[in-house]
Design an enzyme around this catalytic site. Sequence first.
Site, PDB file in Angstrom:
ATOM      1  N   ASP A  92      38.046  19.316  -0.264  1.00  0.00           N
ATOM      2  CA  ASP A  92      38.533  18.488  -1.372  1.00  0.00           C
ATOM      3  C   ASP A  92      37.898  17.101  -1.344  1.00  0.00           C
ATOM      4  OD1 ASP A  92      40.173  20.586  -2.040  1.00  0.00           O
ATOM      5  OD2 ASP A  92      42.049  19.618  -1.476  1.00  0.00           O
ATOM      6  N   ASP A  96      42.397  21.904  11.442  1.00  0.00           N
ATOM      7  CA  ASP A  96      42.066  20.638  10.822  1.00  0.00           C
ATOM      8  C   ASP A  96      40.728  20.139  11.346  1.00  0.00           C
ATOM      9  OD1 ASP A  96      44.324  20.641   9.294  1.00  0.00           O
ATOM     10  OD2 ASP A  96      45.436  19.199  10.507  1.00  0.00           O
ATOM     11  N   ASP A 127      39.600  17.577  12.930  1.00  0.00           N
ATOM     12  CA  ASP A 127      39.407  16.894  14.208  1.00  0.00           C
ATOM     13  C   ASP A 127      39.666  17.804  15.405  1.00  0.00           C
ATOM     14  OD1 ASP A 127      42.071  16.887  13.284  1.00  0.00           O
ATOM     15  OD2 ASP A 127      42.635  15.333  14.717  1.00  0.00           O
ATOM     16  N   ASP A 179      53.504  22.991   6.523  1.00  0.00           N
ATOM     17  CA  ASP A 179      53.520  23.825   7.724  1.00  0.00           C
ATOM     18  C   ASP A 179      54.946  24.099   8.196  1.00  0.00           C
ATOM     19  OD1 ASP A 179      53.894  21.146   8.303  1.00  0.00           O
ATOM     20  OD2 ASP A 179      52.233  20.993   9.719  1.00  0.00           O
TER      21      ASP A 179
END
Length: 498
Positions: free
Chosen positions: A94, A149, A151, A242
Site C-alpha cells: 500500500d 510484517d 521488520d 489480529d
Amino acid sequence: MSHAITVLLEFVYLLALLGLAIYGFNNLLTTILYLVARKRGQVASPEVPQPKTWQRVTVQLPVYNEYYTVERLIGAVAQFDYPRDRLQVQVLDDSTDDTTLSLRRLVDQYRAQGLDIELIHRTDRAGFKAGALDNGLKTATGDLIAVFDADFFPAPDWLKRTVPQFADLNLGCLQTRWGHLNQKYSLFTRAVALGIDGHFMIEQTARSRSNLFLNFNGTAGLWRRACIEDAGGWKADTLTEDLDLSYRAQMRGWRVGYMPDVVVPAEIPAQIEAFKRQQFRWAKGSIQTARKLVPALFNADIPEHVRLLGVIHITGYLVAPLMLLILLLMLPIGLLAPQYMRLFSWSMVASFGPPLLYLVTNTEYVPRLVDRLRLLPMLVILGFGLSLNNSLAVLEGLFSSETGVFVRTPKMNLTNQSGELTRNSYTMTLSPMVLGELGLALYALVALFFLTPRFGLGIMPWVLVYVGGFSYVAFANLLQNWQLNRAPLKATRLASSK
C-alpha cells in the site's frame, strides 16, 4: 467541596484501586500458570512428525512505506526451506513512496529465480492492514496463510517447523515468539525488549498451555485459511484486526496455538514517539475489539473461567486509565478522605504481579536474573509514563464511533549499533501530548509535597514512580526529537501525499 462530590471521588478512587488489583492479580495468576507449565515440561512445543505431503502455503507480506526493511524481509522469505511448488508469496503493498519501486525490482529478481511471488499494489489503502490481507486472500492459493510484517526476519526453517502442527485439524492459528534485532540499541530498547519477552514467554505460553483464549499478534504467525473464512474474515472495524480475528475464531471453536521455541526477531521502535504511537494504536484497537466482542464472549459456549479470563485479557489496556485516575484522585482523597489512602498501600500488593512476571521471563535476550533486575525499574517507569498516552487511546476506543487511522510504526532497519537512528521521511514528529506528561509530573510532585507530611515517607515511592515515569517519557522524547531535528535529513522520495 460538597459531600456528594466527595462521596463520588471516594467511589471512583476505590473502583480504580479494585480494578488495578484485579489486573495485578491476573498477572500473578499468569505467572503461576507459566511456572506450573514449566515444571510439568509443557513449555516447549510438542514434537510432530513431518508430513508426507506438505500443505500449500501462501506467505503474505503487508507493506506500507517500508523502504529500509523490505529487501531484508523478502530475502529472508525467499530463503525458506520449503517445497517451491507448495509455496506462494504475496507482497501486499500500500506504499506511497519509493518502497514500491524497490519491491518491483525485488519481486522481478526472485521470480526470475523460480519463486512464486507477486506484487499486489493498492492505491487507496482501504481497510488498512486488514484490507490488504483480505484483498490478498482473493488470489491466495495456500491452505495455510503466513503473515510477516516488514521488520521481521524469519529463519529458513520457519515453515518446516510450524506447518506440521496443523496436523491437528482443530488448530486454526499458530503464533510464534517475537525476538529482537536491536534490543541492545539503548536502555529504552532493552526495557521494551523485556516487556515484549514477558508477554511472549510468560503470558502467551501460560494462556496457551492452560487452554485459555490468546491472541494472534499480527505477524510471525500461520493461519488455516478455512479458519479465517469460518470466523468471518479480516475486518477493518478495529485497529487490532489480529486480536479481533483470533477471538472470533476461538469463539467459533478453533484453537490458537503457540510455539515459544520458534523465534522470529524483529525491530523494536527506537524513537520514543514512534513507540508511543504504536502503543496508542494497540490500546485503542484492543478496547475497540473488547467493545465489539465482549457481549459475544459472555454468551459464548465456553467454560466460565475461560470467559472471565478472556474478558480480563481483552480489556487489559484499561490498566492505563486506572493508573491515571489513582494519580489524579490521590491528592483530593488524601486531603478530604485520608482514611481511604490506607487502602492504597494494601492494593499495591497486587502491583507485584507485573514485576514478578518480568523477573521470571528468562529468554536468550536477557538470560540473567541480575540483568532483569536492572531493567525492571526502567520498565516500570515506562509503564507509568505511558499511562496518559494509553488512557487517551482507551477513551477513543470506548467512545469514538470512528475506527481511526492505522498509524504504521516506522521501521528503520536498526541493529544494536547506537546512533543508527537518523532523521528521515519516516521519523515521527513530536506530539503535543508531551505537555500533558510534563503537567502530570508536576502534579505528582505537588501531591508528594502535600501528602508526605500526612502519611509519612511510605507514600513517597508510589508517587515518585509517577514523577519519574512522566518525566522520563516527556524529557527523553524532547531530547530525542531535538537530536533528530539537528541531524541531516535522510529522506525517501514520497510518490504522493496519501
